[in-house]
Design an enzyme around this catalytic site. Structure first.
Site, short mmCIF file in Angstrom:
data_model
loop_
_atom_site.label_atom_id
_atom_site.label_comp_id
_atom_site.label_asym_id
_atom_site.label_seq_id
_atom_site.Cartn_x
_atom_site.Cartn_y
_atom_site.Cartn_z
N HIS A 135 0.84 -1.20 0.00
CA HIS A 135 0.00 0.00 0.00
C HIS A 135 0.87 1.25 0.00
CE1 HIS A 135 -3.35 2.69 1.12
NE2 HIS A 135 -2.46 3.26 1.91
N GLU A 136 1.91 1.27 0.83
CA GLU A 136 2.80 2.43 0.86
C GLU A 136 3.55 2.57 -0.46
OE1 GLU A 136 2.32 4.51 3.09
OE2 GLU A 136 1.08 3.16 4.30
N HIS A 155 1.60 4.60 -2.83
CA HIS A 155 1.78 6.05 -2.72
C HIS A 155 3.05 6.50 -3.45
CE1 HIS A 155 -1.58 6.71 -0.14
NE2 HIS A 155 -1.10 6.00 0.86
N HIS A 183 3.26 9.10 -6.54
CA HIS A 183 4.18 10.25 -6.58
C HIS A 183 5.00 10.25 -7.85
CE1 HIS A 183 7.72 12.59 -4.59
NE2 HIS A 183 6.88 13.41 -5.19
#
Length: 234
Positions: free
Chosen positions: A101-102, A105, A109
C-alpha cells in the site's frame, strides 16, 4: 458566550470519536488476524516493497524502518518508504499488504497522480485553517460590531479546510490500495487466497480514513450549528 465549553451538539463530536474508535479497533484486529498467516513467498514487507518499487521503475526511494505498529507511511518530501516494526521485517500477508500500500503512494508520486499532488499542496492550507479557525471564531463572538458575523463565518470557512483535506485523502488512499493489489498479483508476491486476506486488511485500513472524514464533517456541522445561525443581536 454560552455553550462554548459544553452544549448539546457535543453528541456530534462523540459520534465522530466512536466511529473513529470502531474503525481503529477493526483495522488493528484485522491486521493482527492476518499477521498470523505467513506469505508463501516468504518475503518480508521490506523485500516486497523493494520488488514492487523496482518493477515500477522506481529506484530513488529509500526503504526505512520506523518504530511503532502501523506507523507506516510514504514521505514524498524526501522519497522515503517508512515501514513499521510490525511490517518491515515480517513475512505475513498483512505486513506485505501494508508495505505494498505504501508503495502505491510512491508510485502515485512517481506518476504525478493528481489527487496526491492536491493533498500534498493542501497540507499547509489545512494546518493553517485548523490553527486559526477557533481563535477567529472566538474573536467574532466577543466583538460587538456589524462585522462580528462576517468574522465568525471566516472562522467556519477556515475550519472547513480540515474537512476538505480529509475528503481529498480518500481517493488517494483507495487508489494506493488498488495499485498495491495489482502489484502483488502481477509480481507473484501473493497467491489468490493470500490476496483475499490482504484485501481485507487494506479494506479495514481504508475505513479509518472514511471514519476520519466522517468525524471531520460532524465537527464542521457542530460549528455551523453553534455559530452559523448567530446574528448581530445575540
Amino acid at each position: 458566550m454560552p455553550y462554548i465549553y459544553w452544549d448539546s451538539t457535543y453528541f456530534l463530536v462523540i459520534i465522530g470519536a466512536v466511529i473513529c474508535m470502531i474503525a481503529s479497533a477493526r483495522v488493528n484486529s484485522t491486521f493482527n488476524k492476518y499477521s498470523a498467516y505467513r506469505s508463501m513467498s516468504g518475503m518480508t514487507g521490506a523485500q516486497a516493497a523493494e520488488r514492487i518499487l523496482h518493477a515500477a521503475g522506481i529506484y530513488d526511494v529509500k526503504i526505512r524502518r520506523v518504530s511503532g505498529s502501523l506507523t507506516d507511511h510514504y514521505n514524498p518530501a524526501n522519497k522515503t518508504l517508512n515501514l513499521s516494526d510490525s511490517v518491515c521485517n515480517e513475512t505475513s500477508v498483512a505486513a506485505v499488504g501494508v508495505a505494498a500500500h505504501e508503495c502505491g503512494h510512491a508510485i502515485q508520486h512517481a506518476r504525478g497522480y493528481l489527487p496526491l499532488r492536491l493533498r500534498s499542496a493542501f497540507v499547509p492550507i489545512a494546518n493553517f485553517g485548523s490553527m486559526l479557525a477557533w481563535p477567529v471564531i472566538i474573536i467574532g463572538l466577543i466583538m460587538n460590531s456589524r462585522s462580528s458575523m462576517m468574522i465568525i463565518n471566516i472562522g467556519i470557512f477556515l475550519f472547513s479546510f480540515a474537512v476538505i483535506f480529509q475528503l481529498i485523502t480518500l481517493p488517494v488512499e483507495f487508489d494506493a490500495s488498488r495499485r498495491a493489489m495489482v502489484q502483488l498479483r502481477e509480481q507473484g508476491i501473493l497467491g489468490d487466497q493470500e490476496l483475499r486476506y490482504t484485501r481485507k486488511v487494506l479494506s479495514a485500513a481504508a475505513l479509518t480514513y472514511v471514519a476520519s472524514a466522517a468525524a471531520a464533517i460532524l465537527q464542521l456541522l457542530r460549528v455551523i450549528i453553534l455559530f452559523g445561525g448567530r446574528n448581530r443581536d445575540d
